[in-house]
Scaffold this active site. Structure first.
Site, PDB file in Angstrom:
ATOM      1  N   GLU A  44       0.817  -1.223   0.000  1.00 13.60           N
ATOM      2  CA  GLU A  44       0.000   0.000   0.000  1.00 13.60           C
ATOM      3  C   GLU A  44       0.852   1.276   0.000  1.00 13.60           C
ATOM      4  O   GLU A  44       0.699   2.139   0.852  1.00 13.60           O
ATOM      5  CB  GLU A  44      -0.983  -0.030   1.178  1.00 13.60           C
ATOM      6  CG  GLU A  44      -1.868  -1.264   1.126  1.00 13.60           C
ATOM      7  CD  GLU A  44      -2.890  -1.363   2.258  1.00 13.60           C
ATOM      8  OE1 GLU A  44      -2.854  -0.527   3.173  1.00 13.60           O
ATOM      9  OE2 GLU A  44      -3.727  -2.286   2.211  1.00 13.60           O
ATOM     10  N   GLU A  54      -5.557 -10.730  -2.224  1.00 12.46           N
ATOM     11  CA  GLU A  54      -6.426 -10.701  -1.029  1.00 12.46           C
ATOM     12  C   GLU A  54      -7.898 -10.678  -1.433  1.00 12.46           C
ATOM     13  O   GLU A  54      -8.707  -9.938  -0.876  1.00 12.46           O
ATOM     14  CB  GLU A  54      -6.094  -9.465  -0.175  1.00 12.46           C
ATOM     15  CG  GLU A  54      -4.628  -9.356   0.173  1.00 12.46           C
ATOM     16  CD  GLU A  54      -4.282  -8.194   1.082  1.00 12.46           C
ATOM     17  OE1 GLU A  54      -5.198  -7.572   1.660  1.00 12.46           O
ATOM     18  OE2 GLU A  54      -3.078  -7.905   1.211  1.00 12.46           O
TER      19      GLU A  54
HETATM   20  C1  XIL Z   1      -6.213  -7.064   7.644  1.00 13.05           C
HETATM   21  C2  XIL Z   1      -6.506  -8.362   8.344  1.00 13.05           C
HETATM   22  O1  XIL Z   1      -7.493  -9.067   7.639  1.00 13.05           O
HETATM   23  C3  XIL Z   1      -6.970  -8.099   9.737  1.00 13.05           C
HETATM   24  O2  XIL Z   1      -7.117  -9.311  10.443  1.00 13.05           O
HETATM   25  C4  XIL Z   1      -5.946  -7.200  10.451  1.00 13.05           C
HETATM   26  O3  XIL Z   1      -6.412  -6.875  11.679  1.00 13.05           O
HETATM   27  C5  XIL Z   1      -5.739  -5.927   9.671  1.00 13.05           C
HETATM   28  O4  XIL Z   1      -5.325  -6.248   8.379  1.00 13.05           O
HETATM   29  N1  XIL Z   1      -4.962  -4.928   3.226  1.00 13.05           N
HETATM   30  C6  XIL Z   1      -3.928  -5.733   3.635  1.00 13.05           C
HETATM   31  C7  XIL Z   1      -4.174  -6.709   4.701  1.00 13.05           C
HETATM   32  O5  XIL Z   1      -2.845  -5.726   3.046  1.00 13.05           O
HETATM   33  O6  XIL Z   1      -3.021  -6.931   5.482  1.00 13.05           O
HETATM   34  C8  XIL Z   1      -5.320  -6.320   5.568  1.00 13.05           C
HETATM   35  O7  XIL Z   1      -5.588  -7.395   6.452  1.00 13.05           O
HETATM   36  C9  XIL Z   1      -6.545  -6.004   4.736  1.00 13.05           C
HETATM   37  C10 XIL Z   1      -6.265  -4.857   3.832  1.00 13.05           C
END
Ligand code: XIL
Length: 356
Positions: free
Chosen positions: A163, A270
């Site tokens: 990010e 994701e």
């Molecule tokens: C999120 C996880 O799903 C949660 O459990 C944690 O508390 C916070 O992070 N983008 C990302 C991930 O790169 O690492 C994030 O995951 C969701 C958004």
């Protein structure tokens, strides 16, 4: 393993702290979503199928069985992040990521590291680093070496920088890392350090909303070009693809195709499709589920359109709705391919029809 046990590169091994079971699963409301019968996703797909996991998930036998049956690769959902690994005093703990890595080894699954450098996560230990005692760049290197080095030879790849692009696509995000090491330089350094720590792991730049905000996608693509031009050892690009069911059709496909233009590997890293976040369309639940299935199909078809050697993996941000991070926002959301009982949904079938 004689790895640095803290930011300061001391060899003292971290004591293992107790794993924080963030997001421990709550009994969820029964989903009414119709389910289908399907062969395991990983048996259909001609590329690795990933899922996010937390160590606590692996202690749930039915979920562990579902993961092993369906997925070929695991991404720790949060326990390889700095938030977990670096204690306030600068020492490291690896209990939960080690448990995930051991589960992956025991079940013949790949391990994907997530994430080394993230604007959203720093640590008090880094924030108070005294330049006179140890340089910030040295601590940054120690951290990356400790984490990547620990899973060297096992992790198939890493999200090195997560990010990096500003929310609206106007340039890059400001962070502790950019302030101390330079807006661009901290990224190049992270890739170089990760490559040193494990020359065989594939290294990724990962971001989100690339399909939702075209300007953000353009800035992301320019950043990849700049990193390549600077000689940063980047092997792949990740598009998180956390989308809502009101995502305009065609943009996920366009994003995956544009990310493929560099010849680098592409990771849909994701994937989930939220119904609750789809506020742009006034649709009933059945209509939202049809939209969701269409977006699953679009993403799968676009991924299949990449040359096979560029298909790094397609990772879901969890398998069952009951474990989704989006449940914390709205307990009624059902963004994942399997329902609360682990049964494949229409969205999974739509995805499978494109890759099989
Ligand atoms: C999120 C996880 O799903 C949660 O459990 C944690 O508390 C916070 O992070 N983008 C990302 C991930 O790169 O690492 C994030 O995951 C969701 C958004």
């Amino acid at each position: 393993m004689s790895l640095p046990g803290s930011l300061y590169g001391l060899s003292r091994r971290s004591l293992l702290g107790s794993a924080l079971a963030l997001g421990a699963c709550q009994p969820a409301a029964q989903s009414q979503t119709p389910t289908v019968s399907l062969p395991p996703l990983k048996s259909i797909a001609p590329f690795p199928v990933g899922t996010a996991v937390q160590a606590v998930h692996l202690t749930d036998p039915s979920l562990a069985r579902l993961i092993v049956a369906q997925a070929s690769q695991l991404t720790p959902e949060w326990e390889m992040k700095m938030e977990y690994i670096v204690r306030d005093d600068g020492t490291f703990r690896f209990e939960a990521p080690d448990a995930i890595a051991a589960f992956a080894r025991a079940n013949g699954l790949g391990l994907f590291g997530h994430t080394l450098v993230w604007y959203a996560q720093t640590s008090p230990a880094f924030e108070r680093l005294d330049e006179g005692r140890v340089s910030f760049a040295q601590a940054y290197r120690n951290y990356i070496h400790a984490v990547v080095g620990r899973y060297r030879g096992q992790a198939v790849g890493w999200d090195v920088v997560n990010e990096a692009v500003a929310e609206d696509g106007e340039g890059w995000r400001d962070s502790l890392w950019s302030q101390r090491l330079g807006a661009f330089e901290h990224m190049v350094l992270a890739f170089q350090n990760a490559r040193e720590a494990d020359p065989s792991a594939r290294l990724f730049l990962n971001d989100y909303n690339l399909e939702w905000i075209p300007k953000k996608r353009a800035t992301f693509l320019r950043l990849v070009e700049r990193l390549l031009a600077a000689g940063a050892p980047i092997d792949g690009v990740g598009t998180q693809t956390h989308v809502a069911a009101d995502q305009a059709p065609g943009e996920i496909a366009r994003t995956i195709a544009e990310l493929g233009q560099f010849g680098l590997q592409v990771h849909v890293s994701e994937f989930d499709v939220s119904l609750s976040r789809a506020q742009g369309l006034r649709l009933n639940r059945a209509e939202l589920e049809r939209q969701q299935a269409a977006l699953y199909a679009e993403a799968a078809e676009a991924f299949m359109a990449l040359p096979p050697r560029q298909r790094f993996a397609f990772s879901f941000w969890g398998l069952r709705d009951s474990e989704s991070w989006l449940k914390r926002e709205d307990g009624r959301d059902t963004p994942l391919p399997f329902d609360d009982q682990g049964r494949p949904k229409a969205a999974a079938a739509a995805w499978a029809a494109q890759v099989g």
